[in-house]
Design a protein around this motif. Sequence first.
Motif, PDB file in Angstrom:
ATOM      1  N   THR A  29      97.354  -5.399-145.637  1.00 28.19           N
ATOM      2  CA  THR A  29      96.756  -4.702-146.778  1.00 28.19           C
ATOM      3  C   THR A  29      95.247  -4.931-146.707  1.00 28.19           C
ATOM      4  O   THR A  29      94.768  -5.617-145.804  1.00 28.19           O
ATOM      5  CB  THR A  29      97.307  -5.225-148.115  1.00 28.19           C
ATOM      6  OG1 THR A  29      96.833  -6.561-148.325  1.00 28.19           O
ATOM      7  CG2 THR A  29      98.834  -5.193-148.152  1.00 28.19           C
ATOM      8  N   SER A  78     113.092   1.076-149.696  1.00 31.98           N
ATOM      9  CA  SER A  78     111.676   1.086-150.048  1.00 31.98           C
ATOM     10  C   SER A  78     111.379  -0.235-150.741  1.00 31.98           C
ATOM     11  O   SER A  78     112.188  -0.711-151.536  1.00 31.98           O
ATOM     12  CB  SER A  78     111.388   2.262-150.985  1.00 31.98           C
ATOM     13  OG  SER A  78     110.052   2.232-151.418  1.00 31.98           O
ATOM     14  N   TYR A 133     100.698   4.580-151.740  1.00 34.41           N
ATOM     15  CA  TYR A 133     100.501   3.669-152.861  1.00 34.41           C
ATOM     16  C   TYR A 133     100.694   2.225-152.410  1.00 34.41           C
ATOM     17  O   TYR A 133      99.785   1.637-151.855  1.00 34.41           O
ATOM     18  CB  TYR A 133     101.427   4.056-154.010  1.00 34.41           C
ATOM     19  CG  TYR A 133     101.202   5.495-154.426  1.00 34.41           C
ATOM     20  CD1 TYR A 133     100.085   5.857-155.175  1.00 34.41           C
ATOM     21  CD2 TYR A 133     102.065   6.499-154.018  1.00 34.41           C
ATOM     22  CE1 TYR A 133      99.845   7.175-155.526  1.00 34.41           C
ATOM     23  CE2 TYR A 133     101.836   7.824-154.367  1.00 34.41           C
ATOM     24  CZ  TYR A 133     100.724   8.146-155.112  1.00 34.41           C
ATOM     25  OH  TYR A 133     100.486   9.451-155.441  1.00 34.41           O
ATOM     26  N   SER A 134     101.865   1.658-152.613  1.00 39.58           N
ATOM     27  CA  SER A 134     102.062   0.260-152.251  1.00 39.58           C
ATOM     28  C   SER A 134     103.468  -0.024-151.729  1.00 39.58           C
ATOM     29  O   SER A 134     103.916  -1.156-151.771  1.00 39.58           O
ATOM     30  CB  SER A 134     101.772  -0.638-153.457  1.00 39.58           C
ATOM     31  OG  SER A 134     102.635  -0.308-154.530  1.00 39.58           O
ATOM     32  N   ALA A 135     104.141   0.994-151.228  1.00 41.71           N
ATOM     33  CA  ALA A 135     105.515   0.807-150.755  1.00 41.71           C
ATOM     34  C   ALA A 135     105.603   0.834-149.235  1.00 41.71           C
ATOM     35  O   ALA A 135     104.915   1.599-148.568  1.00 41.71           O
ATOM     36  CB  ALA A 135     106.434   1.885-151.327  1.00 41.71           C
ATOM     37  N   GLY A 187     102.810  -4.408-153.336  1.00 39.66           N
ATOM     38  CA  GLY A 187     101.729  -4.728-154.260  1.00 39.66           C
ATOM     39  C   GLY A 187     100.367  -4.151-153.940  1.00 39.66           C
ATOM     40  O   GLY A 187      99.491  -4.156-154.789  1.00 39.66           O
ATOM     41  N   GLN A 219      98.230  -1.086-151.061  1.00 36.68           N
ATOM     42  CA  GLN A 219      98.431  -0.088-150.020  1.00 36.68           C
ATOM     43  C   GLN A 219      98.397  -0.743-148.645  1.00 36.68           C
ATOM     44  O   GLN A 219      97.558  -1.597-148.365  1.00 36.68           O
ATOM     45  CB  GLN A 219      97.376   1.007-150.081  1.00 36.68           C
ATOM     46  CG  GLN A 219      97.648   2.104-149.068  1.00 36.68           C
ATOM     47  CD  GLN A 219      96.621   3.209-149.074  1.00 36.68           C
ATOM     48  OE1 GLN A 219      95.484   3.006-149.447  1.00 36.68           O
ATOM     49  NE2 GLN A 219      97.030   4.386-148.649  1.00 36.68           N
ATOM     50  N   ASP A 275     108.121  -2.370-152.708  1.00 34.82           N
ATOM     51  CA  ASP A 275     106.744  -2.418-153.200  1.00 34.82           C
ATOM     52  C   ASP A 275     106.128  -3.740-152.769  1.00 34.82           C
ATOM     53  O   ASP A 275     106.615  -4.806-153.121  1.00 34.82           O
ATOM     54  CB  ASP A 275     106.730  -2.297-154.723  1.00 34.82           C
ATOM     55  CG  ASP A 275     105.323  -2.146-155.291  1.00 34.82           C
ATOM     56  OD1 ASP A 275     104.348  -2.530-154.615  1.00 34.82           O
ATOM     57  OD2 ASP A 275     105.202  -1.647-156.414  1.00 34.82           O
TER      58      ASP A 275
END
Length: 170
Positions: free
Chosen positions: A59, A35, A20-22, A39, A41, A37
């Motif tokens: 990203t 962890s 996901y985005s972490a 924002g 992937q 985030d």
Amino acid sequence: SASTPTLRADGKRVYIGDSYSAMLALDDNCNTLWSLDVGSQIVGSLGVSQDNSEIYAATGMSIIKVIDEGTQAKQIWKANMDMFKTSTGQSSGNLNLAGVGANGVMIHVGGGYTTKGQLLPLSVGAALLDRETGEVRYATQGVEETVSVMSSNMDGALYLGHSPFRHALA
């Protein structure tokens, strides 16, 4: 996940991106230490500086600098990717991994149309980001898309891997 594990120089931490985005830090027993985030992937391997606790995440559109503070991490900056003159409806963005050097962060960039968080480039080039601020120190257009992380030698020259086969198809 599109992310590949990256080992810190001392071998005591592994950094990865999830699906996901972490961004995650794991210890040498595969326990999650923190962890964060970011924002979007993470694509490919994270860039880890060998001289301090900087981590650079690529990203589909940008580069993000994170500092490992031990039990937690903090996002420091997200790079300003405005380095190409683009037409209406177009944008500039990241195309590949971040290479960490003593004088900056080397990235492969492009300008074109964006769809689903990914850049479809009409023009490509290379750029050097300032490690402290994420601002562009230098950028130049190129003629080919790189297929791997960039490296530099001691005098600052950039080395990029290209694919003649991909170039012929494009």
